[in-house]
Design a protein around this motif. Structure first.
Motif, PDB file in Angstrom:
ATOM      1  N   GLU A  21      -7.871 -19.423  31.313  1.00 28.18           N
ATOM      2  CA  GLU A  21      -7.471 -19.421  29.910  1.00 28.18           C
ATOM      3  C   GLU A  21      -6.028 -19.900  29.750  1.00 28.18           C
ATOM      4  O   GLU A  21      -5.709 -20.591  28.780  1.00 28.18           O
ATOM      5  CB  GLU A  21      -7.645 -18.032  29.312  1.00 28.18           C
ATOM      6  CG  GLU A  21      -9.097 -17.664  29.119  1.00 28.18           C
ATOM      7  CD  GLU A  21      -9.307 -16.236  28.656  1.00 28.18           C
ATOM      8  OE1 GLU A  21      -8.312 -15.494  28.474  1.00 28.18           O
ATOM      9  OE2 GLU A  21     -10.475 -15.863  28.460  1.00 28.18           O
ATOM     10  N   GLU A  38      -7.874 -16.300  21.500  1.00 25.15           N
ATOM     11  CA  GLU A  38      -8.460 -14.959  21.323  1.00 25.15           C
ATOM     12  C   GLU A  38      -9.407 -14.936  20.125  1.00 25.15           C
ATOM     13  O   GLU A  38     -10.450 -14.274  20.178  1.00 25.15           O
ATOM     14  CB  GLU A  38      -7.358 -13.907  21.161  1.00 25.15           C
ATOM     15  CG  GLU A  38      -6.494 -13.742  22.387  1.00 25.15           C
ATOM     16  CD  GLU A  38      -7.279 -13.410  23.643  1.00 25.15           C
ATOM     17  OE1 GLU A  38      -8.200 -12.565  23.583  1.00 25.15           O
ATOM     18  OE2 GLU A  38      -6.981 -14.005  24.689  1.00 25.15           O
ATOM     19  N   LYS A  41     -12.623 -16.519  21.320  1.00 25.13           N
ATOM     20  CA  LYS A  41     -13.349 -15.607  22.222  1.00 25.13           C
ATOM     21  C   LYS A  41     -14.058 -14.507  21.425  1.00 25.13           C
ATOM     22  O   LYS A  41     -15.208 -14.168  21.719  1.00 25.13           O
ATOM     23  CB  LYS A  41     -12.388 -14.985  23.229  1.00 25.13           C
ATOM     24  CG  LYS A  41     -11.899 -15.973  24.267  1.00 25.13           C
ATOM     25  CD  LYS A  41     -10.772 -15.457  25.108  1.00 25.13           C
ATOM     26  CE  LYS A  41     -10.950 -14.074  25.639  1.00 25.13           C
ATOM     27  NZ  LYS A  41      -9.825 -13.611  26.454  1.00 25.13           N
ATOM     28  N   LEU A  54     -16.333 -22.450  23.371  1.00 30.33           N
ATOM     29  CA  LEU A  54     -15.592 -21.736  24.412  1.00 30.33           C
ATOM     30  C   LEU A  54     -16.043 -22.200  25.794  1.00 30.33           C
ATOM     31  O   LEU A  54     -15.215 -22.436  26.677  1.00 30.33           O
ATOM     32  CB  LEU A  54     -15.782 -20.227  24.268  1.00 30.33           C
ATOM     33  CG  LEU A  54     -15.076 -19.362  25.303  1.00 30.33           C
ATOM     34  CD1 LEU A  54     -13.569 -19.610  25.306  1.00 30.33           C
ATOM     35  CD2 LEU A  54     -15.399 -17.887  25.051  1.00 30.33           C
TER      36      LEU A  54
END
Length: 75
Positions: A21, A38, A41, A54
């Motif tokens: 990440e 974030e 995600k 993602l």
């Protein structure tokens, strides 16, 4: 970036996930202003489209990690 289900990234540990990440966070956030990795995600847990996005970004991260490892071996 096209979605291709063959680009699944198997992540062995939370440490590896964090490293991967870190390789994409800045680029993702530059490409998606006002949004964080974030945020993506979190949405990926309930959105098929975001899960694919993602997955694509994590494939980019895995490719970058492989390139970094190859460079390190040659140094």
């Amino acid at each position: 970036m096209p979605t291709d289900y063959r680009h699944h990234v198997d992540i062995a540990s939370e440490e590896e996930r964090s490293y991967l990440e870190s390789l994409i966070r800045e680029d993702y956030e530059r490409c998606h202003p006002c949004e964080t990795l974030e945020d993506l995600k979190r949405r990926a847990s309930f959105s098929k489209e975001d899960k694919g996005l993602l997955r694509d970004w994590m494939a980019v991260a895995a490719a970058r990690a492989a390139t970094d490892q190859a460079k390190a071996r040659h140094d």
